[in-house]
Design a protein around this motif. Structure first.
Motif, PDB file in Angstrom:
ATOM      1  N   PHE A   1      38.159  48.521  35.597  1.00 47.77           N
ATOM      2  CA  PHE A   1      37.107  47.431  35.771  1.00 47.77           C
ATOM      3  C   PHE A   1      37.906  46.112  36.661  1.00 47.77           C
ATOM      4  O   PHE A   1      37.200  45.664  37.637  1.00 47.77           O
ATOM      5  N   TYR A   2      39.025  45.737  36.339  1.00 48.57           N
ATOM      6  CA  TYR A   2      39.650  44.599  36.934  1.00 48.57           C
ATOM      7  C   TYR A   2      39.918  44.876  38.467  1.00 48.57           C
ATOM      8  O   TYR A   2      39.552  44.159  39.163  1.00 48.57           O
TER       9      TYR A   2
ATOM     10  N   ARG B   1      30.970  43.548  47.085  1.00 47.62           N
ATOM     11  CA  ARG B   1      30.135  43.263  46.308  1.00 47.62           C
ATOM     12  C   ARG B   1      29.906  43.974  44.968  1.00 47.62           C
ATOM     13  O   ARG B   1      30.255  45.130  45.092  1.00 47.62           O
ATOM     14  N   VAL B   2      29.901  43.344  43.912  1.00 53.28           N
ATOM     15  CA  VAL B   2      29.490  44.003  42.591  1.00 53.28           C
ATOM     16  C   VAL B   2      28.210  45.083  42.983  1.00 53.28           C
ATOM     17  O   VAL B   2      27.061  44.560  43.115  1.00 53.28           O
TER      18      VAL B   2
ATOM     19  N   TYR C   1      38.311  47.078  40.262  1.00 58.96           N
ATOM     20  CA  TYR C   1      37.248  47.297  40.968  1.00 58.96           C
ATOM     21  C   TYR C   1      36.645  46.127  41.539  1.00 58.96           C
ATOM     22  O   TYR C   1      36.248  46.095  42.549  1.00 58.96           O
ATOM     23  N   TYR C   2      36.625  44.939  40.817  1.00 57.86           N
ATOM     24  CA  TYR C   2      36.230  43.817  41.121  1.00 57.86           C
ATOM     25  C   TYR C   2      37.009  43.237  42.378  1.00 57.86           C
ATOM     26  O   TYR C   2      36.650  42.667  43.247  1.00 57.86           O
ATOM     27  N   ARG C   3      38.193  43.606  42.390  1.00 54.94           N
ATOM     28  CA  ARG C   3      39.032  43.340  43.489  1.00 54.94           C
ATOM     29  C   ARG C   3      39.256  44.023  44.809  1.00 54.94           C
ATOM     30  O   ARG C   3      39.380  43.692  46.068  1.00 54.94           O
TER      31      ARG C   3
ATOM     32  N   SER D   1      33.328  39.709  36.731  1.00 58.56           N
ATOM     33  CA  SER D   1      33.918  39.950  37.810  1.00 58.56           C
ATOM     34  C   SER D   1      34.883  38.695  38.037  1.00 58.56           C
ATOM     35  O   SER D   1      35.660  38.726  38.812  1.00 58.56           O
ATOM     36  N   THR D   2      34.539  37.490  37.372  1.00 57.89           N
ATOM     37  CA  THR D   2      35.468  36.524  37.713  1.00 57.89           C
ATOM     38  C   THR D   2      36.447  36.274  36.422  1.00 57.89           C
ATOM     39  O   THR D   2      37.289  35.250  36.519  1.00 57.89           O
TER      40      THR D   2
ATOM     41  N   LEU E   1      30.443  50.992  35.205  1.00 50.68           N
ATOM     42  CA  LEU E   1      31.179  50.515  36.250  1.00 50.68           C
ATOM     43  C   LEU E   1      30.801  51.643  37.620  1.00 50.68           C
ATOM     44  O   LEU E   1      30.876  52.876  37.160  1.00 50.68           O
TER      45      LEU E   1
ATOM     46  N   LEU F   1      27.835  42.759  34.264  1.00 47.60           N
ATOM     47  CA  LEU F   1      28.914  43.331  35.056  1.00 47.60           C
ATOM     48  C   LEU F   1      29.364  42.592  36.040  1.00 47.60           C
ATOM     49  O   LEU F   1      30.356  42.244  36.504  1.00 47.60           O
ATOM     50  N   GLN F   2      28.250  41.446  36.585  1.00 43.97           N
ATOM     51  CA  GLN F   2      28.322  40.413  37.483  1.00 43.97           C
ATOM     52  C   GLN F   2      29.338  39.346  36.892  1.00 43.97           C
ATOM     53  O   GLN F   2      30.140  38.848  37.549  1.00 43.97           O
TER      54      GLN F   2
END
Ligand SMILES: *Cc1c(COP(=O)(O)O)cnc(C)c1O
Length: 484
Positions: A242-243, A251-252, A245-247, A48-49, A279, A44-45
């Motif tokens: 997912f995409y 913090r994840v 979420y990271y933005r 994130s990039t 997620l 999951l981490q």
């Protein structure tokens, strides 16, 4: 290796390819994976990039066996699917209303300006690819309440092995949406405007379901569908959860709330799937307009089948939210007998009464609201005024208004992401009404839609009662023509 089974339990497990090409399972149920892959903390981490396309590759790989689509081919199909998007990031996360972490996630930067483009391009790539392997062709028939038709027409245009037949209830989708189909010049796309549909898209769904229940016809005409029940679409829609979420989070691991304007529950079921995969979603807000069967189910444990009401958010004017069966399937621990009974009740008694335990289970993840036409229009206006003339479409307004309606029940620490599912230029009449203006403001225009306004239309119009026979006739001729 993931296999696909039916929510009503009447088929042997099949591979991803069969699930996608068949659309509906042969027993009338919906395809679901026999297990949901789980992503651990470390992955999951690591995800994130990733770019949108790289993330899509990782996520859909979990659902497609490499023996069905080898990884380098999958890579190419994904890259092709997002080539026509107007932003390198594919989506756009916009902060609104400084009061708390609230965002709008623009999902409309694809070729037909709605969120349907997020998965439809990939679905058509996959279908064309699988048909190539088999040296087969398909007639893809789909009923649409507005945005599915344009997205499917556009994604199918020029594909080697597909003829696409989008059916739409004439006068119940915007002229802009209709023109996106009727001005498209592709000799494998054949939109049909259907008149006299009191229940809108649901009337058309019935005709499609009837066509598909005739096994012989299905075979001779090589029929399939790509409506929102197609597994490939649901699966692909997990990517934008997912995409974004990271933005949206710092913090994840931080919680997030997604508010989604819901019609057939496809987008929201994808959210449920994303959460089941790991997620960290605190809550989903199921945003209905006054066609509020889902809101009734989440708030009272009863899924009613009401008559259709036409609203400014026409893409979610739906009386039978088909993907909800998928949620119930997982919420009941795959109790296929119960799903079968409930589907019967829904059709025959126009109501499903859920048991207390199932109701509690689904309420654990979802909260809901039903938004009136007035609230929808007022929300378009208030966001426009408060956010420096940022214009949202009526569906997005339903999601934003739903958040306001339930805000006190949402976890305080969570960022809130409201899905913007269409560009406002698709609904100019609603926008003018909401803002109480004669002329559309600049933000209500989109170059692609302006261009379609002046192009020549190719209309094919039919009455509902003649639809089935006309469609069979036209498809039969088309199949003969393709054989040469
Ligand atoms: C299709 C659509 C929705 C609803 O999505 P479902 O998956 O059917 O719930 C919402 N807004 C717009 C603009 C759409 O086109």
């Amino acid at each position: 290796m993931i296999k696909y089974v039916s929510t009503t339990g009447g088929i042997e497990p099949v591979g991803f390819d069969e699930a996608v090409l068949q659309g509906f399972a042969a027993d009338g149920g919906l395809f679901v994976p026999d297990r949901i892959p789980v992503i651990d903390q470390e992955q999951l981490q690591a995800f994130s990039t990733l770019s949108f396309q790289d993330l899509a590759f990782e996520l859909v790989s979990l659902y497609i066996d490499a023996s069905i689509i080898p990884r380098q081919d999958l890579r190419r199909l994904i890259d092709n699917s997002y080539r026509e998007f107007q932003r390198p990031d594919i989506v756009n996360l916009v902060p609104i209303r400084g009061n708390r972490d609230t965002y709008v996630l623009e999902l409309f930067h694809g070729p037909t300006q709605s969120f349907k483009d997020m998965a439809m391009g990939f679905l058509m790539q996959v279908v064309d690819y699988l048909l190539g392997q088999r040296r087969e062709r398909l007639n893809i028939v789909l009923a649409t309440t507005g945005d599915t038709g344009p997205a499917a027409a556009w994604a199918a245009a020029g594909k080697q092995r597909i003829d696409c037949w989008p059916l739409y209830p004439r006068g119940m989708i915007s002229r802009e949406q209709e023109r996106q189909m009727t001005t498209l010049r592709a000799d494998n796309v054949h939109p049909v405007g259907v008149e006299n549909c009191p229940d809108g898209g649901d009337d058309l769904d019935l005709v499609v379901a009837e066509l598909f229940s005739d096994e012989k016809l299905k075979r001779t005409l090589a029929l399939s569908s790509v409506n929102s029940i197609n597994w490939c679409r649901v699966m692909t829609q997990t990517v934008h959860y997912f995409y974004s979420y990271y933005r949206a989070v710092e913090r994840v691991g931080d919680p997030v709330v997604f508010s989604v304007p819901s019609g057939a529950f496809g987008n929201l079921f994808a959210g449920y799937l994303a959460r089941s995969m790991g997620l960290p979603v605190a809550r989903f807000v199921c945003a209905n307009n006054v066609n509020n069967a889902l809101h009734t189910a989440f708030s009272r444990g009863v899924l009613p089948r009401h008559d259709l009401v036409q609203t400014p958010s026409s893409a979610i004017d739906i009386v039978a939210p088909y993907n909800f069966w998928r949620l119930l399937y997982f919420a009941t621990n795959r109790d296929t007998a119960r799903i079968r009974q409930w589907m019967k009740d829904f059709a025959a008694r126009r109501e499903v009464v859920l048991d207390v335990e199932t109701t509690k289970t689904i309420q654990g993840g979802f909260i809901s609201a039903s938004i009136s036409d007035e609230e929808t229009l007022a929300t378009v206006r208030s966001v426009y005024e408060a956010e420096g003339h940022y214009l949202i479409d009526p569906h997005t307004a339903v999601a934003v208004a739903a958040v306001e309606a339930v805000r006190d029940s949402l976890p305080a620490a969570a960022a809130i992401v409201c899905f913007a599912t269409a560009h406002p230029a698709k609904f100019p009449d609603v926008i003018k009404r909401a803002l109480d203006v004669e002329e559309l403001p600049a933000a209500g225009h989109h170059p692609v839609i302006d261009e379609a306004r002046d192009a020549c239309e190719h209309l094919r119009i039919c009455q509902l009662e003649n639809l089935r026979s006309n469609l069979i006739g036209e498809m039969t001729r088309q199949v003969a023509r393709r054989r040469g």
